[in-house]
Design an enzyme around this catalytic site. Structure first.
Site, PDB file in Angstrom:
ATOM      1  N   HIS A 140      23.926  36.121   7.813  1.00  0.00           N
ATOM      2  CA  HIS A 140      23.008  35.562   6.812  1.00  0.00           C
ATOM      3  C   HIS A 140      23.428  35.995   5.407  1.00  0.00           C
ATOM      4  O   HIS A 140      23.210  37.121   4.999  1.00  0.00           O
ATOM      5  CB  HIS A 140      21.574  36.038   7.106  1.00  0.00           C
ATOM      6  N   HIS A 182      24.133  34.157   1.258  1.00  0.00           N
ATOM      7  CA  HIS A 182      24.037  32.979   0.390  1.00  0.00           C
ATOM      8  C   HIS A 182      25.305  32.928  -0.465  1.00  0.00           C
ATOM      9  O   HIS A 182      25.346  33.492  -1.563  1.00  0.00           O
ATOM     10  CB  HIS A 182      22.790  33.061  -0.498  1.00  0.00           C
ATOM     11  N   GLN A 217      16.057  25.543  -0.675  1.00  0.00           N
ATOM     12  CA  GLN A 217      15.499  26.689  -1.410  1.00  0.00           C
ATOM     13  C   GLN A 217      14.149  26.392  -2.063  1.00  0.00           C
ATOM     14  O   GLN A 217      13.269  27.226  -2.102  1.00  0.00           O
ATOM     15  CB  GLN A 217      16.504  27.150  -2.482  1.00  0.00           C
ATOM     16  N   HIS A 229      14.368  30.534   6.858  1.00  0.00           N
ATOM     17  CA  HIS A 229      13.800  31.650   6.097  1.00  0.00           C
ATOM     18  C   HIS A 229      12.308  31.620   6.420  1.00  0.00           C
ATOM     19  O   HIS A 229      11.593  30.720   5.966  1.00  0.00           O
ATOM     20  CB  HIS A 229      14.001  31.438   4.596  1.00  0.00           C
ATOM     21  N   GLU A 264       9.158  35.227   4.575  1.00  0.00           N
ATOM     22  CA  GLU A 264       9.804  36.242   3.728  1.00  0.00           C
ATOM     23  C   GLU A 264       8.830  36.614   2.609  1.00  0.00           C
ATOM     24  O   GLU A 264       8.987  36.254   1.449  1.00  0.00           O
ATOM     25  CB  GLU A 264      11.129  35.708   3.139  1.00  0.00           C
ATOM     26  N   ASP A 306      22.495  39.140   3.328  1.00  0.00           N
ATOM     27  CA  ASP A 306      21.673  38.180   2.579  1.00  0.00           C
ATOM     28  C   ASP A 306      22.296  37.824   1.227  1.00  0.00           C
ATOM     29  O   ASP A 306      22.489  36.657   0.911  1.00  0.00           O
ATOM     30  CB  ASP A 306      20.257  38.717   2.384  1.00  0.00           C
ATOM     31  N   TRP A 347      18.973  37.589  -6.569  1.00  0.00           N
ATOM     32  CA  TRP A 347      17.977  38.315  -5.761  1.00  0.00           C
ATOM     33  C   TRP A 347      18.326  39.781  -5.593  1.00  0.00           C
ATOM     34  O   TRP A 347      17.469  40.591  -5.278  1.00  0.00           O
ATOM     35  CB  TRP A 347      17.837  37.647  -4.386  1.00  0.00           C
TER      36      TRP A 347
HETATM   37  N1  17E Z   1      16.656  32.734  -1.268  1.00  0.00           N
HETATM   38  C1  17E Z   1      15.545  33.115  -0.586  1.00  0.00           C
HETATM   39  O1  17E Z   1      14.608  32.324  -0.438  1.00  0.00           O
HETATM   40  N2  17E Z   1      15.480  34.351  -0.072  1.00  0.00           N
HETATM   41  C2  17E Z   1      16.480  35.217  -0.239  1.00  0.00           C
HETATM   42  N3  17E Z   1      16.387  36.438   0.290  1.00  0.00           N
HETATM   43  C3  17E Z   1      17.648  34.821  -0.956  1.00  0.00           C
HETATM   44  C4  17E Z   1      17.692  33.566  -1.439  1.00  0.00           C
HETATM   45  C5  17E Z   1      18.774  35.783  -1.144  1.00  0.00           C
HETATM   46 FE   FE2 Z   2      18.317  34.517   2.708  1.00  0.00          FE
END
Ligand code: 17E
Ligand code: FE2
Length: 413
Positions: free
Chosen positions: A61, A63, A156, A214, A217, A313, A319
């Protein structure tokens, strides 16, 4: 440096007392045999030097489209997920093909130097031009000799909450994304989140793609999209192809709810990915003291027989400003954050960055066994404990019988 080797000698395999010789031919492991004692390596032989030899590391995982953009056009000052998404949205406006390719390849080179040969990357598809996705599809081909790259079409800014979100996802799948993503906790409403999860699993199932969402989170204990994802995976008998990433909210769920939830999780058999460095940094941001860790229930999931792996990540992105490509660092932080420094967990810990990551990626041919592709890494240490103590880079990385990384012992670079 692409020497082809015939044998790895003086190799220590996990759980095996005696040293092993691992023979390779035509890019595959052909024979694994016990040595009487330590031997001198011959020509075309690689010396494992009694160190652990394990399958290549898996980064499940990351990006890559955002990698190496930290501070562009501005720094994330609050350290929240949400400000990260805003910073990224501004940076996304100036993305070009060459920009994405160069940062992704630079990052993958760093990963390969650290013994990672399998990578799953999320790529933001909430972009009407799909610039990042198209560039990453090129990268997948360009790096095929070094890493196997899986591409997640990641919405996203939402499937329901971003204009044309669903059409862009469908287009990404048509163009060749391997995995369908989602972000239900970020959709405008709970209903949108639920609908998005049902829709994306159906889409993946229909097109024979994997799923990696995702999911939850956020520290909000009422973010409960995981149960929707697991129920869909179970309904379609798709659990081995479905991954729940993050599930941070599970760290905030009450135990009563979790006991019900775990029954479903075990039935559905879906995969879990936790990103410890990232979640420690991004979560807990709205807490006073005591502050939550923001991580999912890793040891409990493992005890329930589910597959959990750790990922990075981010690497130097909106982030998360740090990261060096060394998954042993991620593992170290994760074991701390999850109260997993008991020797029983340490001895099994390498699974979190190897086999369990491979399970999430649904890899068919992975491991050190006769007949499988000759892919492995030689670590610096004779046991997982020694490896974790040093956290030194891999001594060697072998891909289809070729030595792609080879560095002297005790070296840090
Ligand atoms: N985008 C997201 O929604 N969550 C993350 N942890 C990252 C990008 C890195
Ligand atoms: Fe992520």
């Amino acid at each position: 440096m692409t020497q082809t080797i015939r044998t790895i000698v003086n190799a220590r395999l996990q759980g095996v007392e005696q040293l092993q010789s691992i023979a390779i031919s035509d890019g595959r492991f052909t024979r694994i045999s016990t040595q009487a004692g330590r031997v001198e390596p011959g020509a075309d032989e690689l010396d494992g030097s009694c160190n652990l030899v394990v399958p290549p590391f898996v980064e499940p995982h990351i990006h890559l489209d955002a990698a190496m953009t930290a501070g562009e056009p501005r720094w994330n000052q609050s350290g929240t997920l949400f400000e990260g998404i805003e910073c990224w949205s501004e940076r996304k406006a100036s993305l070009t093909r060459d920009d994405v390719i160069s940062r992704a390849e630079q990052t993958l080179k760093l990963f390969a130097d650290n013994g990672i040969q399998y990578v799953r990357t999320h790529v933001d598809v909430t972009d009407p031009k799909l610039t990042g996705l198209k560039a990453m599809l090129e990268v997948r081909e360009r790096v095929a000799g070094t890493v196997d790259l899986q591409i997640v079409a990641f919405p996203q800014e939402g499937l329901w909450s971003f204009p044309q979100g669903r059409e862009l996802m469908e287009e990404a799948v048509r163009l060749g994304a391997d995995v369908v993503g989602g972000i239900p906790h970020f959709e405008f409403t709970r209903d949108y989140g639920v609908e998005s999860v049902r829709w994306l699993v159906e889409l993946a199932h229909k097109h024979d793609r994997l799923v990696d969402v995702h999911c939850d989170e956020i520290d909000d204990p009422e973010s409960r999209f995981l149960e929707v994802l697991a129920a869909e995976a179970l309904r379609l008998d798709y659990g081995s192809r479905v991954t729940a990433s993050h599930t941070c909210a599970m760290g905030s769920y009450n135990d009563h709810y979790c006991s019900r939830l775990f029954r479903l999780l075990k039935k559905s058999g879906l995969r879990f990915l936790s990103m410890p460095t990232e979640s420690l940094h991004l979560q807990g941001r709205f807490d006073g003291y005591p502050k939550r860790r923001g991580l999912t229930r890793v040891p409990e999931l493992l005890d329930a027989g589910l597959k959990v792996a750790f990922g990075q990540d981010s690497i130097r992105d909106p982030w998360y400003p740090l990261g060096n490509g060394n998954l042993l660092r991620t593992l170290d932080v994760g074991l701390h954050a999850c109260h997993m420094l008991g020797m029983g967990w340490i001895e099994k810990s390498l699974e979190l960055i190897t086999d369990n990551g491979a399970a999430a990626l649904d890899l068919e041919e992975y491991g050190i066994k006769e007949g499988l592709p000759a892919r492995c890494v030689v670590l610096q240490g004779q046991s997982p404990y020694e490896v974790l103590l040093g956290q030194l880079p891999v001594l060697a990385s072998i891909r289809d019988g070729r030595v792609s990384v080879n560095r002297p012992a005790d070296s840090n670079n």
